[in-house]
Design a protein around this motif. Structure first.
Motif, PDB file in Angstrom:
ATOM      1  N   ALA A 233       0.816  -1.206   0.000  1.00  0.00           N
ATOM      2  CA  ALA A 233       0.000   0.000   0.000  1.00  0.00           C
ATOM      3  C   ALA A 233       0.852   1.259   0.000  1.00  0.00           C
ATOM      4  O   ALA A 233       0.556   2.241  -0.694  1.00  0.00           O
ATOM      5  N   ARG A 234       1.944   1.241   0.760  1.00  0.00           N
ATOM      6  CA  ARG A 234       2.827   2.405   0.798  1.00  0.00           C
ATOM      7  C   ARG A 234       3.539   2.599  -0.538  1.00  0.00           C
ATOM      8  O   ARG A 234       3.666   3.722  -1.044  1.00  0.00           O
TER       9      ARG A 234
ATOM     10  N   GLY B 150      -3.140   4.268  -0.030  1.00  0.00           N
ATOM     11  CA  GLY B 150      -3.812   4.700   1.185  1.00  0.00           C
ATOM     12  C   GLY B 150      -4.947   5.661   0.912  1.00  0.00           C
ATOM     13  O   GLY B 150      -4.985   6.360  -0.113  1.00  0.00           O
ATOM     14  N   ASN B 151      -5.909   5.694   1.847  1.00  0.00           N
ATOM     15  CA  ASN B 151      -7.050   6.616   1.796  1.00  0.00           C
ATOM     16  C   ASN B 151      -7.865   6.475   0.511  1.00  0.00           C
ATOM     17  O   ASN B 151      -8.326   7.469  -0.068  1.00  0.00           O
TER      18      ASN B 151
ATOM     19  N   THR C  94      -5.066   0.669   8.989  1.00  0.00           N
ATOM     20  CA  THR C  94      -3.781   1.192   8.538  1.00  0.00           C
ATOM     21  C   THR C  94      -3.839   1.804   7.136  1.00  0.00           C
ATOM     22  O   THR C  94      -3.040   2.676   6.819  1.00  0.00           O
ATOM     23  N   TRP C  95      -4.757   1.350   6.312  1.00  0.00           N
ATOM     24  CA  TRP C  95      -4.831   1.876   4.951  1.00  0.00           C
ATOM     25  C   TRP C  95      -5.581   3.207   4.885  1.00  0.00           C
ATOM     26  O   TRP C  95      -5.377   3.989   3.963  1.00  0.00           O
TER      27      TRP C  95
END
Length: 271
Positions: free
Chosen positions: A122-123, A128-129, A208-209
């Protein structure tokens, strides 16, 4: 009451006890929760529901986020699992058994162990978001179970039906459209409900995402909506959130009760 209905009544009471307790807690004042057996004039209140509904962002936005992610992940899962399950049902028995064993292992594998790897992905990809991106790992994690369930449903369809459709000149897409999907409707409904419930209730990945307050899913928002602290736990507000969050799931199961039961019991009895 007949004697044979007593175990059923006890099982029903045992199963519904958590929901009944949540209902009681959501309508009780904080003082009534501390002293449940004391005579209190103001035992009942709607304040917990008022505080939840009037939250900022609105509580129903969290419901929509969870519904969107659940519906999208369910759709993505079924789009991939349907052709995969069809291919599995057409494999020779020896190969299909090996594939099923691998799928069972994947379905039973604790996905929490993949948490750090998913977070790094994801990073790296800047996922994210994004509610759409959040549905991707949910769909991937749901694939093994979906393929297993739909593969069993495909195996129950007589091969002569597929041969007859080929003779009539139906393409694979048309066979799915006119034959397989109508016949697999109960299995599709039960599989979709299981996937949707997983996506609706999932917590670690969503935590976390998603950091944007307006894009939180319901499980993550529950920990923030009531403003709990180390010295005070708002049990009434948590109970109100739980009750409101359970209503869409209860309605969903009630509406699709027949296909769900039919899909879960298909293949249990031959004839």
């Amino acid at each position: 009451m007949k004697l044979r209905t007593v175990p059923i009544f006890i099982l029903l009471l045992w199963s519904s006890a958590p929901l009944l307790w949540q209902l009681y807690t959501s309508f009780s004042t904080d003082q009534a929760l501390v002293t449940p057996f004391a005579e209190l004039a103001g035992r009942w209140t709607l304040q917990h529901y008022r505080s939840v509904i009037s939250s900022n962002p609105p509580f129903f936005l969290y419901l929509w986020n969870s519904f969107f992610v659940g519906a999208l992940s369910t759709l993505l899962t079924l789009l991939v699992a349907l052709p995969a399950a069809y291919s599995l049902s057409k494999m020779p028995t020896a190969k299909s058994n090996i594939v099923r064993m691998v799928l069972i292992g994947c379905a039973l594998f604790p996905y929490v162990l993949l948490f750090l790897a998913l977070l790094e992905i994801a990073r790296t990809l800047s996922l994210g978001n994004s509610l759409f991106a959040l549905a991707l790992p949910y769909a991937a994690l749901s694939q093994p179970l979906a393929i297993l369930l739909l593969g069993s449903a495909f195996a129950a369809i007589p091969s002569e039906l597929d041969d007859a459709a080929r003779v009539e000149g139906l393409s694979l897409l048309n066979r799915f459209r006119w034959i397989y999907i109508p016949l697999l409707a109960p299995a599709l409904a039960s599989t979709a409900i299981l996937i949707f419930l997983f996506s609706w209730n999932e917590y670690p990945i969503a935590l976390t995402w998603i950091s944007d307050q307006s894009k939180l899913t319901l499980p993550v928002a529950m920990a923030r909506i009531a403003g709990s602290s180390i010295h005070s736990v708002p049990y009434g507000a948590y109970a109100a959130v739980t009750v409101l969050g359970a209503i869409p799931l209860i309605l969903l199961v009630i509406i699709f009760q027949k296909p769900i039961v039919s899909g879960l019991t298909s293949g249990a009895v031959k004839g």
